[in-house]
Design a protein around this motif. Structure first.
Motif, PDB file in Angstrom:
ATOM      1  N   SER A 135       0.819  -1.212   0.000  1.00 27.30           N
ATOM      2  CA  SER A 135       0.000   0.000   0.000  1.00 27.30           C
ATOM      3  C   SER A 135       0.851   1.259   0.000  1.00 27.30           C
ATOM      4  CB  SER A 135      -0.940  -0.001   1.206  1.00 27.30           C
ATOM      5  OG  SER A 135      -0.207  -0.022   2.418  1.00 27.30           O
ATOM      6  N   GLY A 344       2.030   4.378 -10.067  1.00 25.68           N
ATOM      7  CA  GLY A 344       1.377   4.195  -8.781  1.00 25.68           C
ATOM      8  C   GLY A 344       1.054   5.506  -8.103  1.00 25.68           C
ATOM      9  N   PHE A 346      -0.367   6.841  -4.104  1.00 24.49           N
ATOM     10  CA  PHE A 346      -0.654   6.351  -2.758  1.00 24.49           C
ATOM     11  C   PHE A 346      -1.001   7.502  -1.828  1.00 24.49           C
ATOM     12  CE2 PHE A 346       3.887   7.181  -2.952  1.00 24.49           C
ATOM     13  CZ  PHE A 346       4.167   7.809  -1.745  1.00 24.49           C
ATOM     14  N   GLN A 348      -1.544   8.131   2.621  1.00 20.57           N
ATOM     15  CA  GLN A 348      -1.442   7.587   3.975  1.00 20.57           C
ATOM     16  C   GLN A 348      -1.827   8.663   4.980  1.00 20.57           C
ATOM     17  OE1 GLN A 348       1.944   4.969   5.923  1.00 20.57           O
ATOM     18  NE2 GLN A 348       2.563   7.112   5.968  1.00 20.57           N
ATOM     19  N   SER A 361      -3.606   3.468   4.896  1.00 24.44           N
ATOM     20  CA  SER A 361      -2.957   3.767   3.618  1.00 24.44           C
ATOM     21  C   SER A 361      -3.667   3.045   2.488  1.00 24.44           C
ATOM     22  CB  SER A 361      -1.480   3.377   3.641  1.00 24.44           C
ATOM     23  OG  SER A 361      -1.316   2.010   3.947  1.00 24.44           O
ATOM     24  N   ARG A 363      -3.315   2.471  -2.014  1.00 21.43           N
ATOM     25  CA  ARG A 363      -2.484   2.665  -3.197  1.00 21.43           C
ATOM     26  C   ARG A 363      -3.159   2.005  -4.393  1.00 21.43           C
ATOM     27  NH1 ARG A 363       3.413   3.283  -4.330  1.00 21.43           N
ATOM     28  NH2 ARG A 363       3.772   2.410  -6.404  1.00 21.43           N
ATOM     29  N   ASP A 365      -2.067   0.850  -8.417  1.00 18.04           N
ATOM     30  CA  ASP A 365      -1.001   0.678  -9.401  1.00 18.04           C
ATOM     31  C   ASP A 365      -1.611   0.331 -10.745  1.00 18.04           C
ATOM     32  OD1 ASP A 365       1.942   0.535  -8.164  1.00 18.04           O
ATOM     33  OD2 ASP A 365       0.548  -0.276  -6.683  1.00 18.04           O
ATOM     34  N   ASN A 374      -5.277  -2.578  -6.723  1.00 11.58           N
ATOM     35  CA  ASN A 374      -5.409  -1.730  -5.546  1.00 11.58           C
ATOM     36  C   ASN A 374      -5.006  -2.496  -4.285  1.00 11.58           C
ATOM     37  OD1 ASN A 374      -6.575   0.354  -7.181  1.00 11.58           O
ATOM     38  ND2 ASN A 374      -8.550  -0.688  -7.035  1.00 11.58           N
TER      39      ASN A 374
END
Length: 595
Positions: A135, A344, A346, A348, A361, A363, A365, A374
């Motif tokens: 993540s 990617g 992300f 957090q 978090s 993310r 990609d 995901n």
């Protein structure tokens, strides 16, 4: 309770920032969250190996010291310099993400990093984060992340040289030299090393010969601060290895691991730190049979990362970032596809609410081969009485297939999807005298593991696994005594067959004890691992083993020391991969100059 304020004394902007640690028992780490935090604040299971730890151990290459990490097992195809794999928390050897100064490294064809070629003389510290981190970092971080920081000059206002020479068993010779310095505004470090050994007969194949290894390495790291809120840094590392081994198709290799990176960090506002990082890593391998060229596999990986850390009030931190990665393959083997990229994004969020700490978090990609994927994680910490800490976390992760698995002629399967995992972990930790203890229990389930499918004569997503484990860790400093130990209990199950996953030991114990007596320091390390199976069918069993290492160091003068280490004192004969011999009893003696 954490506090996030930004005169950039902490420089929270980047995973490559190395903050000074006030205490070896509570170092500052950056890999677990890509932001700076102390070891007692983190909600992840993290092991930090400092420069002092490296020098105290007298280890030579990276695999030697990694095997001390709880939950981590090293499998080697022979002695010093031979191919080595890392299994972290029972996951596959390609389920660990490796960073050098924040730059992702490794072979795009194999999907792994050549740990055996990394000399510890170039390393300042190592952070090992156990548990999923996709993540934050994307593909590969199913078992965890290993981040290696190269050596960095200090702001003393002096230029300091260093060097050491070593001799040892198997006609081994090693030399290291370096120059470092810096002031309040900037720093630099230059390091060089060379190693040669005649080696051992690495494989039981009826051919009795010694398989040698040599390594040459160079590292450079320079940086400068501008005012109180901006910093720029450049770093370069190159390690060249030549290895002999036993084989009928090839028996020699020449390899080169190289990484080049640059980072700019600046405070855009009092509460907003932004960092841009650019990097390229190379993994080159030429292979030979009795001196005749056989094959070439060279891969190049370009990385771009933009990270923004925004303090929200006093106790909250929002991190937003974008990553870009492009892999290229250059080989005399005709791959159907030789380039692939991944984008990617992300986010957090870290917050503290009284005794509660929370980190969430997410993310996404976008991979050129299999599209969007995901991942996410949620971690919670609670401060109990007597400085005890209860942690719980849940995270998902994935591993993208390698070029060999996708495109190798006559073998690759372009229809492969990513391997996927989900992990649940609960931990309890607290202080103990001048040390700390921790217990972590985890359950990881991995779906669509890539394995060989005889029906298509190639790899397919056909395997599923469940890995359960317990890690206990204890560190203690008492006067001139320093003790550390960890115990790992593992249940690495192939869910389809009920067998153990190959090359994973179910039990492992590491104990280290050091004592300072004036100018003399003495130490011992005991390492035990239980039996394991070498194949998925569990038809070939490898015996457990134990090694006892002894070491001593004596300060001849203020900056001079002589060191001696005897590894595997009782000459235990063992294998971590079937038919590949590990080193027996070895001795190394070193003369070092270190201001």
């Amino acid at each position: 309770m954490k506090s996030y304020a930004f005169p950039a004394a902490l420089l929270l902007s980047s995973s490559v920032v190395l903050a000074d640690q006030a205490s070896t028992l509570n170092p500052v780490i950056v890999t677990a969250t890509r932001t700076a935090e102390t070891a007692d604040e983190t909600l992840a299971a993290v092991t930090v190996i400092s420069r002092d730890d490296i020098e105290r151990s007298q280890a030579t290459m990276l695999p030697e010291i990694l095997r001390r990490v709880p939950g981590l097992s090293v499998v080697s195809n022979g002695g010093l310099g031979q191919s080595s794999s890392v299994f972290l928390r029972g996951t596959n050897s390609d389920h660990v993400l490796v960073l050098i100064d924040g730059i992702k490294v490794g072979s795009a064809t194999l999907g792994t990093y050549a740990f055996q070629d990394m000399p510890l003389s170039q390393v300042e510290r190592i952070e090992v984060v156990r548990g999923p981190r996709s993540s934050l970092y994307g593909s590969e971080a199913i078992g965890g992340v290993i981040q290696i920081f190269t050596r960095k000059g200090t702001a003393t206002g002096e230029v300091k040289p260093r060097f050491s020479v070593s001799v040892g068993s198997h006609n081994s010779h090693q030399a290291d030299a370096g120059l470092s310095g810096g002031d309040a505004d900037g720093w630099f470090n230059l390091g060089l090393s060379a190693l040669n050994t005649d080696g051992i007969d690495v494989k039981n194949d009826g051919e009795s010969d010694k398989d040698g290894y040599s390594n040459r390495a160079l590292s450079l790291r320079v940086g400068r601060e501008f005012g109180d809120s901006s910093e720029v840094e450049l770093h370069w590392l190159r390690a060249d290895g030549e290895a002999e081994f036993d084989g009928s198709f090839q028996n020699e290799s020449e390899s080169r691991q190289q990484v080049l990176g640059a980072r700019l960090s600046t405070a855009l506002t009092d509460n907003w730190q932004s960092s841009l990082q650019l990097g390229r890593s190379w993994d080159d391998s030429d292979n030979f049979l009795d001196g005749v060229f056989s094959s070439r596999f060279d891969t190049v990986r370009d990385n771009v990362s933009w990270q923004n850390d925004i303090a929200v009030g006093v106790a909250d931190l929002l991190t937003l970032g974008l990553d870009y990665q492009k892999d290229k393959v250059f080989s005399n083997t005709d791959f159907d596809v030789t380039e692939q990229d991944n984008r990617g994004a992300f986010a957090q969020y870290q917050t503290s609410l009284g005794r509660h700490d929370l980190i969430a978090s997410l993310r996404t990609d976008d991979n050129q081969q299999f599209g969007r994927h995901n991942t996410g994680s949620l971690a919670w910490g609670y401060a109990l009485a007597n400085d005890l800490r209860l942690n719980a976390s849940y995270g998902t992760a994935f591993k993208a297939p390698s070029f060999n698995e996708l495109y190798y002629p006559g073998y690759g399967n372009a229809d492969l999807g990513p391997e996927e995992s989900r992990s649940l972990e609960v931990g309890l930790s607290g202080p103990l005298g001048n040390g700390r203890w921790a217990v972590n229990v985890y359950d990881t389930r991995i779906d669509d593991l890539i394995a060989y499918d005889a029906s298509i004569f190639g790899p397919a997503n056909i395997q599923n696994a469940r890995i359960r484990g317990i890690e206990t860790v204890l560190t203690q400093s008492l006067g001139a005594w320093l003790f550390s130990g960890n115990l790992t209990l593992l249940e690495p199950e192939d869910k389809d067959s009920g067998n153990d996953l190959p090359r994973r030991a179910r039990e492992a114990l590491q104990l280290d004890l050091d004592r300072q007596i004036g100018a003399l320091s003495l130490g011992a390390s005991l390492h035990l691992e239980s039996s394991r199976y070498d194949n998925l069918a569990n038809s070939r069993k490898l015996d457990g083993y134990s090694t006892l290492d002894l070491r001593a160091s004596y300060a001849l003068a203020a900056d001079w020391s002589v060191q001696a280490r005897m590894a595997n004192l009782f000459d235990d004969q063992y294998q971590t991969a079937a038919d590949y011999n590990e080193d027996g009893r070895t001795v190394f003696v070193t003369l070092a100059y270190q201001p």
